[in-house]
Design a protein around this motif. Structure first.
Motif, short mmCIF file in Angstrom:
data_model
loop_
_atom_site.label_atom_id
_atom_site.label_comp_id
_atom_site.label_asym_id
_atom_site.label_seq_id
_atom_site.Cartn_x
_atom_site.Cartn_y
_atom_site.Cartn_z
N SER A 1 19.64 -14.82 48.06
CA SER A 1 18.19 -13.99 47.57
C SER A 1 17.35 -14.69 46.23
N GLN A 2 17.14 -16.25 46.49
CA GLN A 2 16.28 -17.16 46.08
C GLN A 2 15.73 -18.01 46.88
N SER A 3 14.39 -18.55 46.36
CA SER A 3 14.12 -19.17 47.87
C SER A 3 14.30 -20.23 48.02
N ASN A 4 14.19 -20.64 49.50
CA ASN A 4 14.51 -21.43 50.36
C ASN A 4 14.03 -22.62 49.28
N ASP A 5 12.60 -22.76 48.84
CA ASP A 5 12.14 -24.00 48.63
C ASP A 5 12.70 -24.98 47.57
N SER A 6 13.52 -23.53 46.60
CA SER A 6 13.97 -23.81 45.87
C SER A 6 15.88 -24.39 45.27
N CYS B 1 22.68 -20.70 52.40
CA CYS B 1 21.56 -19.40 51.65
C CYS B 1 21.80 -18.24 52.45
N ARG C 1 21.30 -14.02 51.63
CA ARG C 1 19.93 -13.22 51.96
C ARG C 1 20.79 -11.21 52.29
#
Length: 318
Positions: free
Chosen positions: A134-139, A160, A162
């Motif tokens: 649940s972190q940003s894909n960009d990070s 990833c 979610r």
């Protein structure tokens, strides 16, 4: 920003798996990092992105995050070592390392895990792994791209995950003793495992509270350098993407016994292998059974951690 302001942010309570980006100079970062090193605490960690002049405050990973990162590397390493073409001498050079901090070009970061090959006293980074819960894909993409491009590893693996929203904040539960608290937590653990029989990817609920939300998505992606001269700030696109879980269901048709992407040449320096055929031999590491066993155990441990974080008990007096 003065260094004590960054330190104040580091001191704030952090939710597991969270990452905060704070504008800071390299000098400010180094001052606060010295304080953290003196305290010898593993978390929070402090990284630095010299390209953006940003300090990154990293909270402890959840059991799901840590378990999947180490699990991916362990199963790859085991499969490589069991290959009949790999000698015991070569197999001994393969090592797994977690939280390996590296400084390069004014940037300090750590990957969630890495597969290294040691020849004498020299280590070569072969595969870097990043997991985002649940972190940003960009990070996550920035982190795995830096490992691949700046550190010149053969392959980056990124998972990833979610989790759907858990809704309302759970109330704190109070118990008369540690034994009572332990008994309640053990009962919750048994209940969660029982729920997984019907809902393999959650949600895990108890007493009207969702302790782990349904898994909405799990995607495993591979990353390779576009060329030998990728700069450290390059943001790579995934070379392959595999959806493992979607809306609480395993997507069997998306996964072959091996991903046709991880090969022996990614795990062992090619000059140690016999020929190009050997270099390109797939590492058949991905099986549904180990993935589901590890994943489900990890979400139960994460849910139990959340139960404990909302549990209080009366301390006994010696």
């Amino acid at each position: 920003m003065e260094h004590f302001e960054l330190l104040d942010i580091v001191r704030r309570p952090l939710s597991p798996d969270s990452r905060l980006e704070v504008p800071a100079s390299r000098e400010e970062y180094e001052r606060v990092e010295e304080i953290l090193e003196r305290e010898e605490a593993k978390y929070p960690q402090l990284w630095y992105d010299g390209m953006r002049s940003v300090a990154i405050v990293v909270a402890p990973p959840t059991p799901l995050h840590a378990g999947m990162a180490s699990g991916l590397l362990s199963v790859i390493s085991d499969e490589v070592k069991m290959n009949s073409g790999i000698s015991s001498e070569i197999a001994r050079g393969l090592r797994i390392e977690s939280d390996s901090r590296t400084t390069m070009n004014n940037t300090t970061r750590a990957s969630d895990g890495a597969l290294l090959y040691w020849e004498g006293d020299r280590a070569t980074l072969m595969i870097a792994v990043e997991v985002a819960v649940s972190q940003s894909n960009d990070s996550m993409r920035a982190a795995i791209s830096w490992s691949v491009c700046a550190l010149h590893c053969s392959l980056g693996l990124a998972m990833c995950i979610r989790e759907e929203s858990r809704g309302r904040r759970p109330p704190r539960r109070h118990y008369a003793s540690l034994d009572e608290a332990n008994a309640a937590v053990d009962e919750a653990r048994d209940d969660f495992y029982h729920q997984l029989v019907q809902n393999p990817y959650g949600p895990l609920e108890r007493d009207g509270v969702t302790w782990f939300g349904r898994v909405r998505l799990v995607v495993l992606e591979t990353f390779r350098r576009q060329d030998e001269h990728c700069t450290p700030e390059t943001l790579l696109q995934p070379s392959k993407s595999f959806t493992l879980v979607e809306n609480g269901e395993y997507i069997a048709q998306n996964i072959s016994p091996n991903l046709q992407e991880v090969v022996l040449g990614d795990c062992i320096p090619t000059h140690l292998l016999n020929n190009q055929h050997m270099e390109a031999t797939p590492v058949n590491f991905f099986q549904r059974e180990w993935f589901e066993t590890l994943f489900r155990g990890s979400i139960v441990r994460t849910a139990i951690l959340r139960v404990w974080e909302n549990t209080s008990y009366v301390q006994s007096v010696a």
